[in-house]
Write an enzyme that holds these catalytic residues in place. Structure first.
Site, PDB file in Angstrom:
ATOM      1  CG  HIS A  78      16.428 -39.719 -74.834  1.00 50.57           C
ATOM      2  ND1 HIS A  78      15.978 -38.933 -75.875  1.00 50.57           N
ATOM      3  CD2 HIS A  78      16.326 -38.971 -73.712  1.00 50.57           C
ATOM      4  CE1 HIS A  78      15.608 -37.754 -75.385  1.00 50.57           C
ATOM      5  NE2 HIS A  78      15.812 -37.752 -74.087  1.00 50.57           N
TER       6      HIS A  78
ATOM      7  CG  ASN B 104      25.370 -43.169 -79.794  1.00 50.35           C
ATOM      8  OD1 ASN B 104      25.693 -43.723 -78.754  1.00 50.35           O
ATOM      9  ND2 ASN B 104      24.977 -41.900 -79.842  1.00 50.35           N
TER      10      ASN B 104
ATOM     11  CG  ASN C 274      15.917 -43.809 -79.218  1.00 48.76           C
ATOM     12  OD1 ASN C 274      16.751 -43.427 -80.050  1.00 48.76           O
ATOM     13  ND2 ASN C 274      15.287 -42.957 -78.416  1.00 48.76           N
TER      14      ASN C 274
ATOM     15  N   GLY D 204      26.907 -40.033 -86.319  1.00 52.65           N
ATOM     16  CA  GLY D 204      27.081 -41.468 -86.158  1.00 52.65           C
ATOM     17  C   GLY D 204      28.120 -41.897 -85.137  1.00 52.65           C
TER      18      GLY D 204
ATOM     19  CG  LEU E 163      10.465 -44.525 -88.118  1.00 55.79           C
ATOM     20  CD1 LEU E 163      11.161 -45.876 -88.133  1.00 55.79           C
ATOM     21  CD2 LEU E 163      10.411 -43.939 -89.537  1.00 55.79           C
TER      22      LEU E 163
ATOM     23  CG  MET F 240      18.124 -36.678 -85.322  1.00 55.83           C
ATOM     24  SD  MET F 240      17.928 -36.806 -83.528  1.00 55.83           S
ATOM     25  CE  MET F 240      19.576 -36.428 -82.978  1.00 55.83           C
TER      26      MET F 240
HETATM   27  C1  GAR Z   1      23.153 -38.672 -79.532  1.00 51.97           C
HETATM   28  O1  GAR Z   1      23.458 -37.891 -78.400  1.00 51.97           O
HETATM   29  C2  GAR Z   1      21.840 -39.387 -79.328  1.00 51.97           C
HETATM   30  O2  GAR Z   1      21.625 -39.833 -78.022  1.00 51.97           O
HETATM   31  C3  GAR Z   1      20.869 -38.306 -79.686  1.00 51.97           C
HETATM   32  O3  GAR Z   1      21.453 -37.633 -80.774  1.00 51.97           O
HETATM   33  C4  GAR Z   1      22.867 -37.772 -80.744  1.00 51.97           C
HETATM   34  C5  GAR Z   1      23.309 -38.410 -82.039  1.00 51.97           C
HETATM   35  O4  GAR Z   1      24.709 -38.487 -82.133  1.00 51.97           O
HETATM   36  N1  GAR Z   1      19.570 -38.847 -79.982  1.00 51.97           N
HETATM   37  C6  GAR Z   1      18.436 -38.241 -79.668  1.00 51.97           C
HETATM   38  O5  GAR Z   1      18.385 -37.139 -79.161  1.00 51.97           O
HETATM   39  C7  GAR Z   1      17.181 -39.016 -80.012  1.00 51.97           C
HETATM   40  N2  GAR Z   1      16.052 -38.505 -79.287  1.00 51.97           N
HETATM   41  P1  GAR Z   1      25.441 -39.480 -83.128  1.00 51.97           P
HETATM   42  O6  GAR Z   1      24.835 -39.313 -84.526  1.00 51.97           O
HETATM   43  O7  GAR Z   1      26.868 -38.995 -83.088  1.00 51.97           O
HETATM   44  O8  GAR Z   1      25.305 -40.889 -82.602  1.00 51.97           O
END
Ligand code: GAR
Length: 208
Positions: free
Chosen positions: A110, A14, A108, A12, A94, A91
């Site tokens: 990425h 982000n 989202n 989390g 849906l 992750m």
């Molecule tokens: C982040 O780097 C995000 O961009 C990526 O997973 C990580 C989650 O970190 N998302 C993806 O790869 C989606 N395709 P977080 O839980 O610390 O925010």
């Protein structure tokens, strides 16, 4: 005020960037009203709790398939009266029934410059492993609207980040988060809440 619902699965960071932006007054016209996790015990839930934000857990493993899971998520989004749904390290893919109910109302983040290193199977650390394997000198992050095409929706914001020759996937992941994801995600959320985003022919336009 728009209701922002954040979907998470893990650490989390982000989500934390969104909370920090909100507390600094950088999210105009919206507030995070609920965090929904696909995993019990996700650290993102602790972050929500610390900042007095409501959270719910809808464990993916308790549902037999993606459609059943998507229905449960959709019910929760409707109950929370979501105006904007943010995937922040969520992750789970849906079913399109959710996207159809929230057209251009889901975004989202990425960890690559789409259309590079994206689509099914490209998530988390894997994205950075593939970028290093290919030897790209620039990577970055993208915030895009979610459509039925995995990582294929209209691009809202992108930011490039340099790759260093001695990077490990972990080091690169951290740099992409710090220099790109944590900056462009709160910015994109604020632009949405200020009604400054529009989409025409799959292209996002940002008004002044
Ligand atoms: C982040 O780097 C995000 O961009 C990526 O997973 C990580 C989650 O970190 N998302 C993806 O790869 C989606 N395709 P977080 O839980 O610390 O925010």
């Amino acid at each position: 005020m728009k209701n922002i619902v954040v979907l998470v699965s893990g650490g989390g960071t982000n989500l934390q960037a969104l909370i920090d932006a909100q507390e600094s007054g950088l999210i105009n016209g919206g507030r995070i009203t609920c965090v929904i996790s696909s995993k019990e015990g996700a650290y993102a839930l602790e972050r929500a709790k610390k900042h007095g934000i409501k959270s719910r857990v809808i464990p993916r493993k308790e549902y037999s398939d993606s459609v059943e899971y998507s229905k449960a998520i959709l019910d929760a989004l409707n109950e929370e009266k979501a105006d904007l749904v943010v995937y922040a390290g969520f992750m789970t893919i849906l079913d399109e029934l959710v996207v159809k109910a929230y057209p251009y109302k889901m975004m989202n983040v990425h960890p690559a410059l789409i259309p590079s290193f994206c689509g099914k199977g490209y998530y988390g650390l894997r994205v950075h492993e593939e970028a290093l394997k290919k030897g790209v000198k620039l990577t970055g992050a993208t915030v895009h609207f979610v459509t039925e095409v995995c990582d294929g929706g209209p691009i809202i914001l992108q930011k490039a980040v340099e790759v260093q020759s001695d990077d490990t996937p972990e080091v690169l992941q951290r740099r992409v988060m710090e220099q790109a994801e944590w900056k462009i995600l709160p910015k994109a959320v604020s632009l949405f809440c200020e009604d400054r985003l529009s989409v025409k022919d799959e292209i996002v336009y940002i008004s002044e």
